[in-house]
Scaffold this motif. Structure first.
Motif, PDB file in Angstrom:
ATOM      1  N   HIS A  59      -5.932   0.344  11.213  1.00 25.30           N
ATOM      2  CA  HIS A  59      -4.386   0.379  11.799  1.00 25.30           C
ATOM      3  C   HIS A  59      -4.076   2.011  11.758  1.00 25.30           C
ATOM      4  O   HIS A  59      -3.604   2.405  12.552  1.00 25.30           O
ATOM      5  CB  HIS A  59      -3.473  -0.339  11.174  1.00 25.30           C
ATOM      6  CG  HIS A  59      -3.608  -1.945  11.267  1.00 25.30           C
ATOM      7  ND1 HIS A  59      -3.340  -2.393  12.520  1.00 25.30           N
ATOM      8  CD2 HIS A  59      -4.221  -2.904  10.589  1.00 25.30           C
ATOM      9  CE1 HIS A  59      -3.603  -3.765  12.585  1.00 25.30           C
ATOM     10  NE2 HIS A  59      -4.325  -3.960  11.282  1.00 25.30           N
ATOM     11  N   GLU A  60      -4.421   2.583  10.738  1.00 25.59           N
ATOM     12  CA  GLU A  60      -4.121   3.920  10.483  1.00 25.59           C
ATOM     13  C   GLU A  60      -4.747   4.792  11.665  1.00 25.59           C
ATOM     14  O   GLU A  60      -4.154   5.868  12.152  1.00 25.59           O
ATOM     15  CB  GLU A  60      -4.548   4.619   9.218  1.00 25.59           C
ATOM     16  CG  GLU A  60      -4.083   5.979   8.893  1.00 25.59           C
ATOM     17  CD  GLU A  60      -2.462   6.481   8.812  1.00 25.59           C
ATOM     18  OE1 GLU A  60      -2.406   7.600   8.737  1.00 25.59           O
ATOM     19  OE2 GLU A  60      -1.793   5.390   8.615  1.00 25.59           O
TER      20      GLU A  60
ATOM     21  N   ARG B  99      -4.710   6.023  -0.755  1.00 32.16           N
ATOM     22  CA  ARG B  99      -3.598   5.141  -0.659  1.00 32.16           C
ATOM     23  C   ARG B  99      -4.029   4.243  -2.037  1.00 32.16           C
ATOM     24  O   ARG B  99      -5.206   3.839  -2.244  1.00 32.16           O
ATOM     25  CB  ARG B  99      -3.711   4.229   0.586  1.00 32.16           C
ATOM     26  CG  ARG B  99      -3.412   5.124   1.779  1.00 32.16           C
ATOM     27  CD  ARG B  99      -1.882   5.742   1.876  1.00 32.16           C
ATOM     28  NE  ARG B  99      -1.441   6.458   2.920  1.00 32.16           N
ATOM     29  CZ  ARG B  99      -1.516   7.635   2.998  1.00 32.16           C
ATOM     30  NH1 ARG B  99      -2.261   8.369   2.106  1.00 32.16           N
ATOM     31  NH2 ARG B  99      -1.414   8.299   4.022  1.00 32.16           N
TER      32      ARG B  99
ATOM     33  N   TRP C  80      -6.031  -1.574   6.725  1.00 36.05           N
ATOM     34  CA  TRP C  80      -4.978  -0.393   6.849  1.00 36.05           C
ATOM     35  C   TRP C  80      -5.581   0.764   7.327  1.00 36.05           C
ATOM     36  O   TRP C  80      -4.948   1.352   8.099  1.00 36.05           O
ATOM     37  CB  TRP C  80      -4.598   0.052   5.172  1.00 36.05           C
ATOM     38  CG  TRP C  80      -3.790   1.136   5.149  1.00 36.05           C
ATOM     39  CD1 TRP C  80      -2.420   1.282   5.460  1.00 36.05           C
ATOM     40  CD2 TRP C  80      -4.225   2.763   5.128  1.00 36.05           C
ATOM     41  NE1 TRP C  80      -1.977   2.687   5.498  1.00 36.05           N
ATOM     42  CE2 TRP C  80      -3.267   3.408   5.471  1.00 36.05           C
ATOM     43  CE3 TRP C  80      -5.584   3.256   5.087  1.00 36.05           C
ATOM     44  CZ2 TRP C  80      -3.505   4.720   5.269  1.00 36.05           C
ATOM     45  CZ3 TRP C  80      -5.597   4.368   4.752  1.00 36.05           C
ATOM     46  CH2 TRP C  80      -4.433   5.257   4.748  1.00 36.05           C
TER      47      TRP C  80
ATOM     48  N   ALA D  83      -3.572   0.301  -3.335  1.00 34.12           N
ATOM     49  CA  ALA D  83      -2.864  -1.116  -3.026  1.00 34.12           C
ATOM     50  C   ALA D  83      -2.467  -1.652  -4.403  1.00 34.12           C
ATOM     51  O   ALA D  83      -2.941  -1.337  -5.527  1.00 34.12           O
ATOM     52  CB  ALA D  83      -4.071  -1.743  -2.649  1.00 34.12           C
TER      53      ALA D  83
ATOM     54  N   HIS E 181      -8.099  -5.492   2.722  1.00 33.71           N
ATOM     55  CA  HIS E 181      -6.559  -5.257   3.130  1.00 33.71           C
ATOM     56  C   HIS E 181      -6.637  -3.613   3.259  1.00 33.71           C
ATOM     57  O   HIS E 181      -5.955  -3.241   4.132  1.00 33.71           O
ATOM     58  CB  HIS E 181      -5.812  -5.731   1.903  1.00 33.71           C
ATOM     59  CG  HIS E 181      -4.527  -5.666   2.444  1.00 33.71           C
ATOM     60  ND1 HIS E 181      -3.693  -6.426   3.487  1.00 33.71           N
ATOM     61  CD2 HIS E 181      -3.498  -4.714   2.197  1.00 33.71           C
ATOM     62  CE1 HIS E 181      -2.650  -6.326   3.522  1.00 33.71           C
ATOM     63  NE2 HIS E 181      -2.319  -5.363   2.818  1.00 33.71           N
TER      64      HIS E 181
ATOM     65  N   ILE F 200       0.898  -1.263  -0.010  1.00 28.31           N
ATOM     66  CA  ILE F 200       0.064   0.061  -0.181  1.00 28.31           C
ATOM     67  C   ILE F 200       0.874   1.117  -0.246  1.00 28.31           C
ATOM     68  O   ILE F 200       1.844   1.450   0.813  1.00 28.31           O
ATOM     69  CB  ILE F 200      -0.778   0.041   1.387  1.00 28.31           C
ATOM     70  CG1 ILE F 200      -1.831  -1.229   1.131  1.00 28.31           C
ATOM     71  CG2 ILE F 200      -1.728   1.234   1.165  1.00 28.31           C
ATOM     72  CD1 ILE F 200      -2.608  -1.298   2.483  1.00 28.31           C
TER      73      ILE F 200
END
Length: 165
Positions: free
Chosen positions: A114-115, A59, A111, A61, A107, A3
């Motif tokens: 988690h960000e 972002r 992300w 991927a 996925h 990513i």
């Protein structure tokens, strides 16, 4: 899967991702979400996607170096009820149909979770099309999101979903 941040020149590839998704949805008679016309060539869509690149929340991927999906995070859209606490809002998510079945969307959503955690934010929200058979809402639920609030924009039915990191 890698990513990376969105960058100048990505607008065309993201438009192509949306084009592939729109064509796939239209082939199934599912035009309520994004219609039936390609995003490429639509000045409003081009400006929107260019704005995502410029805004810093995009972002991309990549699978084996090939762009496979795109997520955009930032402030909530103006048509949804503001969150009662700080949040990271998924403004857009799309995967290129050539990479369907590889978990690209999941996925990218992971992300985002988690960000949010890395930023010290305790809420991730997303809105999506809630019409037809509700498959898109069910998809987000399968990714750990829960229904928070239905809404409409004109005749377009939507659902806000949320997840805690």
């Amino acid at each position: 899967m890698d990513i990376r941040e969105g960058r100048d020149g990505d607008a065309g590839l993201v438009l192509a991702m949306f084009d592939s998704a729109v064509a796939w949805l239209a082939s199934q008679g599912r035009t309520g979400q994004w219609g039936s016309r390609p995003f490429t060539g639509d000045d409003r869509r081009t400006r929107q996607i260019t704005g995502w690149v410029d805004g810093g929340g995009m972002r991309i991927a990549e699978l084996d170096g090939s762009p496979a999906g795109c997520i955009v995070v930032g402030a909530a859209h103006d048509y949804v009820t503001p969150a009662p606490e700080p949040e990271l809002y998924v403004q857009a998510l799309v995967t290129d149909r050539r990479h369907a079945g590889h978990g690209v969307g999941r996925h990218l959503l992971e992300w985002a979770v988690h960000e949010a955690r890395d930023r010290g934010v305790g809420l991730v929200r997303v809105d999506c099309y809630a019409g037809d058979d509700g498959r898109l809402v069910a998809y987000y639920e399968s990714c750990g999101f829960t229904r928070a609030q239905p809404f409409t924009v004109g005749d377009w039915p939507g659902m806000i979903l949320q997840r805690r990191p």
